[in-house]
Write a protein that holds these residues in place. Structure first.
Motif, PDB file in Angstrom:
ATOM      1  N   ILE A 230      59.065  -5.546  67.907  1.00  0.00           N
ATOM      2  CA  ILE A 230      57.764  -5.206  68.481  1.00  0.00           C
ATOM      3  C   ILE A 230      57.826  -4.171  69.602  1.00  0.00           C
ATOM      4  O   ILE A 230      57.013  -3.248  69.624  1.00  0.00           O
ATOM      5  CB  ILE A 230      57.031  -6.487  68.931  1.00  0.00           C
ATOM      6  CG1 ILE A 230      56.486  -7.216  67.700  1.00  0.00           C
ATOM      7  CG2 ILE A 230      55.899  -6.174  69.888  1.00  0.00           C
ATOM      8  CD1 ILE A 230      55.730  -8.497  68.013  1.00  0.00           C
ATOM      9  N   PRO A 231      58.757  -4.281  70.577  1.00  0.00           N
ATOM     10  CA  PRO A 231      58.752  -3.286  71.660  1.00  0.00           C
ATOM     11  C   PRO A 231      58.824  -1.839  71.182  1.00  0.00           C
ATOM     12  O   PRO A 231      58.103  -0.969  71.689  1.00  0.00           O
ATOM     13  CB  PRO A 231      59.984  -3.664  72.488  1.00  0.00           C
ATOM     14  CG  PRO A 231      60.123  -5.136  72.273  1.00  0.00           C
ATOM     15  CD  PRO A 231      59.753  -5.346  70.835  1.00  0.00           C
ATOM     16  N   ASP A 232      59.672  -1.558  70.198  1.00  0.00           N
ATOM     17  CA  ASP A 232      59.769  -0.193  69.670  1.00  0.00           C
ATOM     18  C   ASP A 232      58.470   0.226  68.992  1.00  0.00           C
ATOM     19  O   ASP A 232      58.032   1.377  69.110  1.00  0.00           O
ATOM     20  CB  ASP A 232      60.926  -0.089  68.673  1.00  0.00           C
ATOM     21  CG  ASP A 232      62.287  -0.160  69.356  1.00  0.00           C
ATOM     22  OD1 ASP A 232      62.349   0.113  70.576  1.00  0.00           O
ATOM     23  OD2 ASP A 232      63.271  -0.494  68.686  1.00  0.00           O
ATOM     24  N   GLN A 233      57.824  -0.712  68.290  1.00  0.00           N
ATOM     25  CA  GLN A 233      56.566  -0.389  67.630  1.00  0.00           C
ATOM     26  C   GLN A 233      55.468  -0.113  68.644  1.00  0.00           C
ATOM     27  O   GLN A 233      54.609   0.741  68.424  1.00  0.00           O
ATOM     28  CB  GLN A 233      56.161  -1.521  66.685  1.00  0.00           C
ATOM     29  CG  GLN A 233      57.058  -1.643  65.449  1.00  0.00           C
ATOM     30  CD  GLN A 233      56.509  -2.621  64.437  1.00  0.00           C
ATOM     31  OE1 GLN A 233      55.639  -3.440  64.734  1.00  0.00           O
ATOM     32  NE2 GLN A 233      57.030  -2.568  63.221  1.00  0.00           N
ATOM     33  N   PHE A 234      55.494  -0.837  69.763  1.00  0.00           N
ATOM     34  CA  PHE A 234      54.546  -0.544  70.837  1.00  0.00           C
ATOM     35  C   PHE A 234      54.638   0.916  71.250  1.00  0.00           C
ATOM     36  O   PHE A 234      53.638   1.629  71.342  1.00  0.00           O
ATOM     37  CB  PHE A 234      54.828  -1.413  72.066  1.00  0.00           C
ATOM     38  CG  PHE A 234      54.328  -2.819  71.976  1.00  0.00           C
ATOM     39  CD1 PHE A 234      53.110  -3.116  71.387  1.00  0.00           C
ATOM     40  CD2 PHE A 234      55.063  -3.860  72.512  1.00  0.00           C
ATOM     41  CE1 PHE A 234      52.644  -4.419  71.324  1.00  0.00           C
ATOM     42  CE2 PHE A 234      54.611  -5.167  72.463  1.00  0.00           C
ATOM     43  CZ  PHE A 234      53.407  -5.444  71.863  1.00  0.00           C
ATOM     44  N   MET A 235      55.834   1.354  71.529  1.00  0.00           N
ATOM     45  CA  MET A 235      56.039   2.677  72.106  1.00  0.00           C
ATOM     46  C   MET A 235      55.866   3.800  71.091  1.00  0.00           C
ATOM     47  O   MET A 235      55.800   4.966  71.456  1.00  0.00           O
ATOM     48  CB  MET A 235      57.425   2.759  72.757  1.00  0.00           C
ATOM     49  CG  MET A 235      57.648   1.726  73.850  1.00  0.00           C
ATOM     50  SD  MET A 235      56.317   1.657  75.085  1.00  0.00           S
ATOM     51  CE  MET A 235      56.512   3.243  75.907  1.00  0.00           C
ATOM     52  N   GLU A 236      55.762   3.445  69.807  1.00  0.00           N
ATOM     53  CA  GLU A 236      55.533   4.440  68.761  1.00  0.00           C
ATOM     54  C   GLU A 236      54.054   4.542  68.387  1.00  0.00           C
ATOM     55  O   GLU A 236      53.681   5.392  67.584  1.00  0.00           O
ATOM     56  CB  GLU A 236      56.337   4.080  67.503  1.00  0.00           C
ATOM     57  CG  GLU A 236      57.848   4.189  67.693  1.00  0.00           C
ATOM     58  CD  GLU A 236      58.619   3.596  66.524  1.00  0.00           C
ATOM     59  OE1 GLU A 236      57.969   3.146  65.553  1.00  0.00           O
ATOM     60  OE2 GLU A 236      59.866   3.581  66.585  1.00  0.00           O
ATOM     61  N   ASN A 237      53.222   3.675  68.980  1.00  0.00           N
ATOM     62  CA  ASN A 237      51.815   3.610  68.593  1.00  0.00           C
ATOM     63  C   ASN A 237      50.944   4.274  69.654  1.00  0.00           C
ATOM     64  O   ASN A 237      50.775   3.753  70.757  1.00  0.00           O
ATOM     65  CB  ASN A 237      51.384   2.153  68.397  1.00  0.00           C
ATOM     66  CG  ASN A 237      49.997   2.037  67.822  1.00  0.00           C
ATOM     67  OD1 ASN A 237      49.026   2.213  68.527  1.00  0.00           O
ATOM     68  ND2 ASN A 237      49.914   1.762  66.532  1.00  0.00           N
TER      69      ASN A 237
END
Length: 271
Positions: A230-237
């Motif tokens: 989730i953290p990586d997906q946060f920063m890619e959105n």
């Protein structure tokens, strides 16, 4: 009528973390005079793009003959996106076999059986007897397993995160809490998790530093996957980042105003 799309999308039936189904149902007053009618609503998600899915209710209309000799089931495809028939068939079959479906309809029939009208009581008892005779035997609920196909972020309406707190700041940096919903797909089922999160932002020399707190049990297999993904997906959105930026700009703290403005500038530049 089913929505028209150029190509079919994948539809998933939503369950909780333990893969248990939750339904709502109520009696339809204006229905065939020879049947009791019930509207059954299940929560579903459909894939809108890779890693993202959106909420949509699926409605089934159940008719139970008052003489206890049959029943009908129709699918209301209004607002349902174009999906593969075999996927829809599996979803409807799963709902019909679920303990949640049996319990929900039985509760509605029990309310009719205890009605003051003797004729309604007799008809409801006959309908219930037939309905229970058609119920599957044995265990039909599912439990958590590791056989997932993909991890999705789940929108509700047009929002990816909910329960967003005001952005606060102190001598350790900025902080904001929110909830995100994620799901693991299992063929035609979406195993849904609600994750409480806290994002922290701080100055790291001349750069922006950040980290996330996710309130998860890392000994749980799926929780560990969420924690690692989730953290990586946060920063890619970009939508998520812009929503956090908006909350930062609403913050009013005179004591740390210079620090806040510096964080806002660095955060905006990173989007």
């Amino acid at each position: 009528m089913q929505n028209n799309q150029d190509s079919p999308t994948t539809l998933y039936l939503a369950t909780d973390e333990q893969m248990q189904l939750h339904l709502t149902s109520y009696r339809m007053q204006d229905f065939n005079a020879e049947e009791f009618g019930f509207l059954v609503r299940a929560n579903c998600y459909y894939e809108i793009k890779e890693k993202y899915a959106k909420n949509v209710p699926l409605q089934l209309i159940l008719g139970l003959s008052k003489n206890g000799l049959g029943m009908s089931l129709a699918i209301d495809l209004n607002n349902i996106p174009n999906t593969l028939p075999k996927q829809m068939k599996k979803i409807v079959e799963h709902i019909q076999k679920s303990p949640a479906f049996l319990q929900s309809i039985s509760s509605n029939l029990n309310a009719l059986i205890t009605a003051e009208d003797p004729e309604t009581t007799i008809h409801a008892a006959q309908a219930k007897q037939f309905f229970l005779s058609q119920a599957p035997r044995g265990i039909t609920s599912l439990s958590t397993n590791r056989q997932t196909n993909a991890l999705f972020w789940l929108y509700y309406g047009d929002k990816l995160i909910s329960n967003v707190s005001p952005f606060t700041i102190d001598d350790t940096g900025g902080h904001i809490a929110f909830t995100v919903k994620a799901g693991f797909s299992h063929e035609y089922i979406m195993q849904c998790y609600e994750v409480e999160c806290m994002m922290h932002l701080f100055n790291e020399e001349d750069k922006l530093g950040y980290y996330f707190e996710l309130y998860l049990d890392q000994e749980n297999f799926h929780h560990e996957q969420l924690y690692n993904t989730i953290p990586d997906q946060f920063m890619e959105n970009e939508d998520f980042l812009n929503r956090i930026l908006l909350q930062m700009k609403k913050c009013n703290n005179e004591q740390y105003d210079d620090y806040l403005q510096d964080l806002i500038e660095k955060f905006a530049a990173s989007i």
